[in-house]
Design a protein around this motif. Structure first.
Motif, short mmCIF file in Angstrom:
data_model
loop_
_atom_site.label_atom_id
_atom_site.label_comp_id
_atom_site.label_asym_id
_atom_site.label_seq_id
_atom_site.Cartn_x
_atom_site.Cartn_y
_atom_site.Cartn_z
N SER A 33 39.15 42.45 42.02
CA SER A 33 38.32 41.70 43.78
C SER A 33 38.76 41.72 44.60
CB SER A 33 37.93 39.98 42.49
OG SER A 33 39.84 39.68 42.46
N GLY A 34 40.37 41.94 44.89
CA GLY A 34 40.50 42.14 46.13
C GLY A 34 41.46 40.76 46.12
N ALA A 35 41.95 40.18 45.17
CA ALA A 35 43.20 39.55 44.74
C ALA A 35 44.16 39.11 44.38
CB ALA A 35 43.05 38.08 44.22
N GLU A 36 44.98 39.44 44.61
CA GLU A 36 46.46 39.53 43.33
C GLU A 36 47.50 38.54 42.32
OE1 GLU A 36 47.41 42.92 43.42
OE2 GLU A 36 46.53 43.47 43.96
N GLU A 37 46.78 38.58 41.59
CA GLU A 37 47.57 37.52 40.12
C GLU A 37 49.24 37.27 40.62
OE1 GLU A 37 48.30 37.03 36.09
OE2 GLU A 37 47.02 38.64 36.71
N GLU A 38 49.22 35.85 41.03
CA GLU A 38 50.28 35.94 41.72
C GLU A 38 52.03 35.91 40.42
OE1 GLU A 38 52.49 31.56 43.56
OE2 GLU A 38 50.22 31.33 42.61
N ASP A 39 52.95 36.07 40.89
CA ASP A 39 53.53 36.37 39.79
C ASP A 39 54.90 34.69 39.71
OD1 ASP A 39 56.17 36.58 37.76
OD2 ASP A 39 56.35 38.85 39.00
N VAL A 40 54.56 33.68 38.89
CA VAL A 40 55.24 32.81 39.06
C VAL A 40 56.19 32.49 37.46
CG1 VAL A 40 53.49 31.35 40.14
CG2 VAL A 40 53.07 31.33 37.55
N TRP A 64 41.27 47.61 32.63
CA TRP A 64 40.92 46.18 33.05
C TRP A 64 42.02 46.40 34.06
CZ3 TRP A 64 43.02 48.57 29.24
CH2 TRP A 64 44.08 49.07 28.60
N ASN A 65 41.84 45.13 35.13
CA ASN A 65 43.19 45.05 36.15
C ASN A 65 44.53 45.24 35.88
OD1 ASN A 65 41.58 44.90 37.92
ND2 ASN A 65 40.74 42.93 37.98
N VAL A 66 45.30 45.29 36.58
CA VAL A 66 46.73 44.60 37.20
C VAL A 66 47.00 44.06 36.21
CG1 VAL A 66 48.82 45.23 38.42
CG2 VAL A 66 47.20 47.32 38.31
N THR A 67 48.19 43.26 35.63
CA THR A 67 48.86 41.55 34.62
C THR A 67 49.70 41.59 35.56
OG1 THR A 67 47.05 41.71 33.18
CG2 THR A 67 48.71 40.31 32.91
N ALA A 68 50.30 40.90 36.16
CA ALA A 68 51.77 40.41 36.58
C ALA A 68 52.64 40.37 35.56
CB ALA A 68 51.59 39.54 37.40
N ARG A 69 54.23 40.63 35.35
CA ARG A 69 54.42 40.85 34.05
C ARG A 69 53.92 41.63 32.82
NH1 ARG A 69 53.20 36.34 36.30
NH2 ARG A 69 52.50 35.11 34.94
N ALA A 70 53.32 42.30 33.07
CA ALA A 70 53.01 43.16 31.74
C ALA A 70 53.64 44.64 31.98
CB ALA A 70 51.55 43.58 32.00
#
Length: 332
Positions: A33-40, A64-70
């Motif tokens: 979607s153009g938004a990157e998941e925030e790594d918190v 599927w999309n890239v997922t932070a911390r995966a």
């Protein structure tokens, strides 16, 4: 890594939103979607942008999309785990399915400590009917074409293949790597997540319900406009020293791998303006800091210039690190 989003408008084409990643490949995220998941911190979030397309009468391609911390992804058919891939990959072919059957898929991300995140949304895909004794592959996709859409995207299209039954899907390749499959009624897509001023090569293959694959289309070669100074893909924290061992001098290097989507398994070291060493890692490529030492001769006081670059997951060389000067026998 390349991502494929919704196909671009084209007359007389049935186009649906698609997503594509590479692989080094490779991969990027599907349905981006153009938004990157925030790594918190904490466990990984639920994978987004999940898509599923039948690849044959007995297989479905899930992305599927890239997922932070995966660190890895687990793929489920209903409540049954049917596949697992490591973090750099964001796609899988689920096989040994039944023809003419509707399946439901979800994906969960797992971090390096084994913590499992929540499931993605469900997606459904129906396998086509089986075709007995079908050994004829579809014709190759014809008239492939493309055009750039800015410095980080390009549009691909091709003419539909013919088959004695039906074309179920099209496989898109970047170089030698298959980076996605789209349904057989799609003949266009937009590839994003590219780099400015970089040359790319794509081909398309058609697949029928029996899994027969066509010859590759002719290659679409395009160069994205603009320039890439390489800073975003260059190794950082580059250090160079020398040591003496068994009467000879060696140069000792260390660096931080560039932060890119995927695993980096190859580096090239340049000494005094020319490539002298290539490093290839297997399944244990360094993530935090890499190091290498190599022989440079027996003369003390020789000064050398050295730098390093990485082969990115999409098969393109990244930018060079900062250049360092090292003198054999010099005090540290």
């Amino acid at each position: 890594m390349p991502r494929v989003l919704a196909p671009f408008p084209a007359p007389a084409l049935r186009l649906r939103r698609v997503a594509l990643c590479a692989a080094l490949a490779l991969a990027a995220a599907c349905g981006w979607s153009g938004a990157e998941e925030e790594d918190v911190g904490g466990a990984p979030g639920a994978p987004t942008g999940l898509t599923a397309e039948a690849g044959s009468a007995t297989s479905v391609h899930v992305m599927w999309n890239v997922t932070a911390r995966a660190h890895a992804y687990e793929v489920y058919r209903g409540i049954t785990k049917v596949g697992e891939v490591t973090g750099p990959r964001h796609m899988v072919d689920v096989t040994r399915l039944r023809p003419s059957t509707l399946y439901v898929f979800t994906v969960r991300a797992r971090d390096a400590d084994g913590r499992l995140g929540p499931p993605s949304r469900q997606v459904r895909a129906r396998t086509p009917a089986d075709v007995a004794d079908d050994h004829s592959a579809p014709t190759r996709p014809s008239t492939p074409a493309g055009r750039t859409a800015g410095s980080r995207a390009l549009q691909l299209s091709w003419s539909a293949s013919r088959d004695d039954r039906d074309v179920v899907s099209y496989d898109i390749h970047q170089g030698a790597a298959r980076i996605h499959s789209v349904s057989g009624d799609q003949t266009a897509a937009v590839v994003t997540g590219l780099r400015p001023g970089t040359s790319y090569a794509f081909t398309v293959r058609a697949r029928d319900a029996a899994g027969n694959v066509s010859p590759a289309s002719t290659t679409v070669r395009l160069t994205t406009p603009g320039t890439d100074d390489g800073r975003a893909t260059a190794p950082t924290g580059f250090r160079a020293t020398s040591h003496r061992e068994d009467g000879a001098y060696h140069v000792d290097l260390s660096w931080v791998p560039p932060r890119v989507d995927g695993e980096i398994t190859e580096y090239q070291i340049q000494l005094d303006g020319r490539a002298v060493t290539s490093l290839l890692y297997g399944g244990n490529a360094p993530r935090d800091r890499a190091a290498h030492s190599f022989y440079v001769g027996q003369v003390a006081g020789a000064t050398h210039r050295v730098r390093v670059r990485a082969m990115l997951p999409d098969g393109i060389w990244g930018g060079f690190s900062a250049e360092r000067t090292v003198t054999t026998g010099a005090r540290r």
